[in-house]
Design a protein around this motif. Sequence first.
Motif, short mmCIF file in Angstrom:
data_model
loop_
_atom_site.label_atom_id
_atom_site.label_comp_id
_atom_site.label_asym_id
_atom_site.label_seq_id
_atom_site.Cartn_x
_atom_site.Cartn_y
_atom_site.Cartn_z
N ILE A 1 -1.65 55.45 98.16
CA ILE A 1 -1.03 55.62 99.38
C ILE A 1 -1.99 55.96 100.39
O ILE A 1 -2.07 55.31 101.54
CB ILE A 1 0.18 56.35 99.54
CG1 ILE A 1 1.29 55.66 98.32
CG2 ILE A 1 0.90 56.15 100.63
CD1 ILE A 1 2.47 56.91 98.09
N LEU B 1 6.92 41.65 88.15
CA LEU B 1 6.50 42.26 89.37
C LEU B 1 5.36 42.64 89.71
O LEU B 1 4.71 42.32 90.83
CB LEU B 1 7.25 43.64 89.54
CG LEU B 1 8.82 43.47 89.25
CD1 LEU B 1 9.72 45.04 89.41
CD2 LEU B 1 9.51 42.66 90.24
N PRO C 1 0.09 50.25 87.91
CA PRO C 1 1.25 50.11 86.98
C PRO C 1 2.18 51.49 86.78
O PRO C 1 1.57 52.46 86.79
CB PRO C 1 0.93 49.39 85.86
CG PRO C 1 -0.77 49.28 86.21
CD PRO C 1 -1.02 50.24 87.18
N GLY D 1 -0.53 57.51 92.22
CA GLY D 1 0.23 56.46 93.17
C GLY D 1 0.11 57.32 94.44
O GLY D 1 -0.28 56.67 95.48
N GLY E 1 -2.11 56.04 86.05
CA GLY E 1 -1.73 57.63 86.14
C GLY E 1 -0.21 57.49 86.25
O GLY E 1 0.50 56.55 86.34
N ILE F 1 2.52 49.82 93.74
CA ILE F 1 3.09 51.03 92.78
C ILE F 1 4.39 50.57 92.13
O ILE F 1 5.42 50.23 92.95
CB ILE F 1 3.45 52.53 93.48
CG1 ILE F 1 1.92 52.85 94.42
CG2 ILE F 1 3.77 53.60 92.72
CD1 ILE F 1 2.18 54.03 95.09
P1 NAD Z 1 10.10 55.60 89.31
O1 NAD Z 1 10.49 55.88 90.92
O2 NAD Z 1 10.04 56.76 88.64
O3 NAD Z 1 8.47 55.33 89.40
C1 NAD Z 1 8.16 54.05 90.03
C2 NAD Z 1 6.60 54.21 90.08
O4 NAD Z 1 6.17 55.26 91.07
C3 NAD Z 1 5.52 54.49 88.85
O5 NAD Z 1 4.38 53.70 88.94
C4 NAD Z 1 5.37 56.06 89.22
O6 NAD Z 1 4.39 56.46 88.45
C5 NAD Z 1 5.00 56.10 90.59
N1 NAD Z 1 5.32 57.40 91.25
C6 NAD Z 1 5.81 58.61 90.60
N2 NAD Z 1 5.96 59.46 91.69
C7 NAD Z 1 5.14 59.01 92.63
C8 NAD Z 1 4.94 59.71 93.96
N3 NAD Z 1 4.98 60.98 94.39
N4 NAD Z 1 3.93 58.90 94.78
C9 NAD Z 1 3.61 57.49 94.31
N5 NAD Z 1 3.76 57.06 93.17
C10 NAD Z 1 4.64 57.61 92.40
O7 NAD Z 1 10.71 54.34 88.84
P2 NAD Z 1 10.71 53.78 87.46
O8 NAD Z 1 11.68 54.78 86.59
O9 NAD Z 1 9.74 53.30 87.02
O10 NAD Z 1 11.82 52.57 87.84
C11 NAD Z 1 12.98 52.10 87.78
C12 NAD Z 1 13.64 52.04 89.07
O11 NAD Z 1 12.98 51.05 89.67
C13 NAD Z 1 14.98 52.08 89.28
O12 NAD Z 1 15.76 52.79 90.27
C14 NAD Z 1 15.18 50.45 89.36
O13 NAD Z 1 16.34 50.03 90.08
C15 NAD Z 1 13.99 50.35 90.31
N6 NAD Z 1 13.53 48.94 90.52
C16 NAD Z 1 13.91 48.23 91.69
C17 NAD Z 1 13.44 46.84 91.96
C18 NAD Z 1 13.64 46.44 93.13
O14 NAD Z 1 13.09 45.10 93.34
N7 NAD Z 1 14.62 46.65 93.98
C19 NAD Z 1 12.86 46.07 90.77
C20 NAD Z 1 12.56 47.07 89.50
C21 NAD Z 1 12.91 48.37 89.45
#
Ligand code: NAD
Length: 519
Positions: free
Chosen positions: A209, A151, A170, A205, A200, A142
Motif C-alpha cells: 500500500i 480475481l 495473493p 500487503g 506474505g 491485495i
Molecule cells: P482477509 O481480509 O483476511 O485477507 C485478504 C488479504 O488481505 C490477504 O491477502 C491478506 O494477507 C491481506 N492482509 C491482511 N492484513 C492486511 C493488512 N493489515 N494490510 C494489507 N493487507 C492485509 O480476507 P480473506 O479471509 O482472505 O477473504 C475472505 C473475505 O474476502 C470475505 O469477507 C469475503 O466476503 C471477501 N471477498 C470479497 C469479494 C468481493 O468482491 N466483494 C470477493 C472475494 C472475497
Amino acid sequence: MLQQFEESQEAPPVLESFDPSNCKKLGEVPISNAADVKAAVARAREGQIGWAALGVDGRNRILDRLRGVLIDRASEIARVVSSENGKPPVEPLGLTGPLCETIKLHTGVAKRLESGVRVSPTFFVGSKARVYYEPLGVAGFILPWNFPFELGVKHMIPALAAGNAVVQKPSEANPLIGEMIADLFADAGVPDGVVQMVHGYGETGAALIDEVDVICFVGSPQTGRRVMERASKTLTPVVLELGGNDAAIVREDADLDFTAIGLVNGTCYNSGQVCNGIERIYAPAHLVEPLAKKIVAIVKELRQGDSSGRGEYDLGPITWAPQLEIYEAHTADAVEKGAELRHGGVVERKDGGLFWPPTVLTGMNHEMLMMQEETFGPFLPIMAVESDDEAIRLANDSKYGLGASVWTRDEGAGEAMARRIRAGSVMVNNAVQSGGCVTLPFGGEGESGVGRVQGEQAFYTYVATKSVMTCPKSVENLWMPYEKGFDTLAKGLTKVFSGRNIGERISGVVDVVRTWPHR
Ligand code: NAD
C-alpha cells in the motif's frame, strides 16, 4: 564479519503452500519483506514506461494473446487451482470464459478512449474540450483466498489495459496460484517487470500500500478498514471489495422446484466460500416447510470430495481452516436461539481435510448471528416472512450490501423488488452468477465496500483523468479587467445557454451582442 556474512546469506522466511483437502505440502515461496516490495514496485515503475510506450494497440495485442493462453492452459490451471484451493476443477474451468470476456471488454474500452473523449465547451464558444485517461503508474492488488485465480487475473486486466504495471499480493493461502498467474501473463508476452507477485501475510500487503499509486483490495471488512487507513497516509486511492450477507427472497409465486435448486447453487458453489453467495433466505411462512424439504433432498445428493483425483464432486474442503470456528459458532448460536437443524451442521474430518456439509436450518430470526454476520459457507437458513415488504425490510436490515436475489415467476415484480434492496448487485431467479457477467459493475454498499470492480467502471479506477481545453483569442472577452458592460455580458451568456424559454434566450443573445464588441 563472519556473523554479518551469515546474516546476509540467511534464506528469507518462506510461505508454505498446502492442499486443503489433505494438508499435504505443495510447495513454498520466499516471503517478501518491505524492502522486497519496494524493489518490486521500483521494477514495475521501470517496466511501466515501456508498457505505456507500446500504446493501446501494442498492449491490446499482448492482452488478446492472454485469452489464447487461458484457453490452451485451462486444464493445467484447473489442476493447480483445485489442488491449492480445494474447489472442484470444473469451477475454475467455468471461469475461463468470464476472464476472456474481461479482456475483450477492457481492451475495447482502452481503444475507445485512446484519443480522449470530446465534451461540450459549454459557453466557451470556439474552445475545444477533451478528457484523456492516462495510466496512474503502478497498481497494487491485495487479494483473498476464495477465488485466487479468477480475481487474481480479472482485477489486473483493466489496470494493464489502461497502461499501468501491476504488483499483486495473493492470499497467504495460495502463493502457487499467484506464481502461476505471473507465468500466464509472461506466456502471453507481457514484458518483464510489468506483472509481479509479492508473497506474505498482512505486513507484505501493508508494505505494498505504501509504494503503489492505487490499491485494489478484496477481503474482509476488518482488513479493508486497515487498508483504507494505511492508504490515507499517502492519499493513495483505494477500491475495496469486502464481505457480504446476501439475502434471497422467495416470493409467493416462485416455482419451488427451480428455486430450491437455485438456492442450493447460490449457497454451495465454491463450498459457500463466495462473497456474494446467498447467506440467508426469506420465504412466505407456508412455503418454508415444502421449500426446506426440497432443499434437503437436493443437498443429500451433492458429492463432497477432494482434489486428489478420486472422482467428480460438487463441494470441496474448507479452504481456509480458521473458517470452521465461524461455521460452528454460527450454527451453535442459531440452534441455541431456537433454529431447527434440518441437515448438516457438523464438520467431517477426512484425510487431514475439513469438510463442512451443506447445512439447512429453519425457524430462523434476526437475533441470530447467521442472519447478521457473514458465515461464508454452504448454509441455507430459512426465515418465515408475512409479505414482500417484510422480506425487503429484513433484507435491508444489514450492515452489508453486496448482493441479493429475488425468486419469482413474475419478472417485473422481481425487478421492482430488486430496485428496493440496498445492494450492489441483485439477481432475479439466480444468484452469484452476475459476478461472471463481466460487463456489469460489481461491488457493495455499507461494509461491503467502496467503489466498483468489473464492468467498464473498473477501468476508471486505474486512470488519471486529464481535462485539456484549448481556447480561441476571443476568450479574452471573459478576462479582467472587468470593464463596463461585463455584468450584462455575464448575464447574457447565462440566458443564451440556460434560458428557460426562447424569449429568455433571445434576450440573452441581445445582451451578448451588445456587450461583446466593447471588450
Ligand atoms: P482477509 O481480509 O483476511 O485477507 C485478504 C488479504 O488481505 C490477504 O491477502 C491478506 O494477507 C491481506 N492482509 C491482511 N492484513 C492486511 C493488512 N493489515 N494490510 C494489507 N493487507 C492485509 O480476507 P480473506 O479471509 O482472505 O477473504 C475472505 C473475505 O474476502 C470475505 O469477507 C469475503 O466476503 C471477501 N471477498 C470479497 C469479494 C468481493 O468482491 N466483494 C470477493 C472475494 C472475497
